[in-house]
Design a protein around this motif. Structure first.
Motif, PDB file in Angstrom:
ATOM      1  N   VAL A  63      34.431  32.679  51.329  1.00  0.00           N
ATOM      2  CA  VAL A  63      34.663  31.306  50.888  1.00  0.00           C
ATOM      3  C   VAL A  63      35.366  30.540  51.998  1.00  0.00           C
ATOM      4  O   VAL A  63      36.312  31.050  52.619  1.00  0.00           O
ATOM      5  CB  VAL A  63      35.511  31.285  49.599  1.00  0.00           C
ATOM      6  CG1 VAL A  63      35.809  29.858  49.171  1.00  0.00           C
ATOM      7  CG2 VAL A  63      34.791  32.034  48.489  1.00  0.00           C
ATOM      8  N   PRO A 232      33.778  36.032  42.033  1.00  0.00           N
ATOM      9  CA  PRO A 232      34.719  36.635  42.985  1.00  0.00           C
ATOM     10  C   PRO A 232      34.494  38.139  43.086  1.00  0.00           C
ATOM     11  O   PRO A 232      34.207  38.796  42.089  1.00  0.00           O
ATOM     12  CB  PRO A 232      36.090  36.313  42.393  1.00  0.00           C
ATOM     13  CG  PRO A 232      35.851  35.197  41.422  1.00  0.00           C
ATOM     14  CD  PRO A 232      34.457  35.383  40.901  1.00  0.00           C
ATOM     15  N   LEU A 269      39.338  30.645  43.291  1.00  0.00           N
ATOM     16  CA  LEU A 269      38.959  31.026  44.644  1.00  0.00           C
ATOM     17  C   LEU A 269      39.815  30.297  45.675  1.00  0.00           C
ATOM     18  O   LEU A 269      40.186  29.136  45.494  1.00  0.00           O
ATOM     19  CB  LEU A 269      37.484  30.710  44.894  1.00  0.00           C
ATOM     20  CG  LEU A 269      36.464  31.552  44.137  1.00  0.00           C
ATOM     21  CD1 LEU A 269      35.061  31.047  44.416  1.00  0.00           C
ATOM     22  CD2 LEU A 269      36.577  33.018  44.518  1.00  0.00           C
ATOM     23  N   ALA A 275      33.218  36.572  47.982  1.00  0.00           N
ATOM     24  CA  ALA A 275      32.576  36.223  46.710  1.00  0.00           C
ATOM     25  C   ALA A 275      31.103  36.612  46.769  1.00  0.00           C
ATOM     26  O   ALA A 275      30.529  36.795  47.849  1.00  0.00           O
ATOM     27  CB  ALA A 275      32.725  34.732  46.405  1.00  0.00           C
TER      28      ALA A 275
END
Length: 357
Positions: A63, A232, A269, A275
């Motif tokens: 991410v 996640p 997140l 992820a």
């Protein structure tokens, strides 16, 4: 014929007749009678359906913040004020630090004085050329002549010195270039900093992106704006929604293509987290069965269907697999009853009993 041979034949005849009776008593019974004796295998069933099949493309990545900038110090000096802390949220344009400005204020004052001196010198020079500057002397361009006087008086360089001094004063006030959270704050108040030093990093966590690698064979099923589910890697079952933002038009040395996914919200997140993305690629007019209905015999895919109270062995041609369902290209028809349990050791025409629950 001698009496010995007659006696021998009379002794063997009962033996032959007894063997014949035993043979007639050991005839094989029909297979159907054995099938009736075998207990039926309890199975669960489902229907083969012809409908849109969701081919799932799974990929993992990191991410990242869609806006992530490093704040760089633009001039040297002592950090007199530090107005932020690690993890603090700041708005675009907000003052986050100040440098000591004593030397630059002195430089500006000196430049202003030099500008005044140059302006006075210019006025003195103009006094001797009043006829030309007023336009009465048409042989000389009044505007060009005045520019030459300004250059000779030193007023142009003095004006530049003032502008540079003001810019240095502005550089001493450090503002946030974007809105976001403060990360990697590496300079303390009172430190001597140089031009080009990194003060901190601003991360806009309001809008996150996930960059994943997808097999080149799957890239034809992905397009911009396609819906994506993001989970996640930490194990949370709560999924986030996103959309495909862009597709890198280059395949790397491992046969992978980078796909950028923009998330609708950050959820739990944070930038740097791992992820997993699930991209749904609908396939139309496919025969679909539960994945449990598919077994392999001698390396070939088989689906058992229900024929009355017996199982029927069907060799099939398998298409795509989304982890829950399998696409069947050939071998069975839509709306057939397929066996989904206890089919690993099932045989053709074996008696079965459907279990509802």
């Amino acid at each position: 014929m001698s009496i010995y041979r007659i006696v021998l034949l009379s002794m063997l005849f009962p033996l032959f007749s007894s063997c014949k009776e035993e043979d007639t008593g050991n005839k094989e019974e029909p297979i159907s009678s054995f099938r009736q004796e075998v207990s039926a295998t309890q199975v669960r069933v489902a229907k083969s359906e012809q409908r849109s099949f969701d081919y799932l493309i799974n990929a993992s990545g990191k991410v990242e913040a869609s806006s992530q900038l490093k704040v760089i110090v633009e001039r040297s000096g002592y950090l007199s004020e530090l107005l932020i802390s690690e993890g603090q949220y700041v708005n675009q344009g907000q003052v986050i630090a100040r440098l000591d400005n004593a030397d630059n204020e002195f430089r500006l004052e000196k430049a202003v004085i030099q500008l005044r001196i140059a302006e006075a010198d210019l006025e003195d020079r103009k006094m001797g050329f009043g006829r030309i500057l007023s336009g009465q002397d048409t042989s000389v361009n009044a505007r060009e002549f005045e520019e030459r006087l300004r250059a000779n008086s030193g007023i142009l360089s003095a004006e530049l010195e003032v502008r540079e001094a003001k810019m240095d004063l502005e550089k001493a006030i450090i503002k946030a270039p974007i809105s976001g959270k403060v990360a990697d704050l590496g300079i303390r108040k009172g430190s001597l900093v140089n031009s080009g030093d990194e003060l901190c990093e601003l991360i806009s966590s309001d809008l996150l992106e996930l960059k994943v690698k997808v097999l080149e064979s799957d890239i034809s099923y992905i397009s911009g704006g396609q819906n994506v589910e993001v989970y996640p890697v930490s194990g949370s079952t709560e999924g986030l929604s996103g959309k495909v933002k862009s597709i890198n038009p280059k395949v790397d040395e491992n046969g992978l293509v980078q796909v950028t996914i923009i998330l609708s919200k950050a959820g739990n997140l944070l930038p740097g987290m791992n992820a997993r993305a699930v991209i749904r690629a609908p396939q139309n007019n496919s025969i679909v069965v539960p994945k449990q209905a598919l077994v392999y015999r001698s390396g070939r895919p088989v689906v058992f269907t229900l024929a009355g109270n017996e199982s029927k062995w069907n060799y099939v041609e398998v298409g795509k697999d989304n982890g829950q369902e399998v696409e069947i290209l050939k071998g069975i028809e839509p709306n057939e009853t397929v066996i989904t349990t206890n089919n690993l050791q099932l045989a053709h025409q074996a008696p079965v009993q459907i279990v509802e629950n």
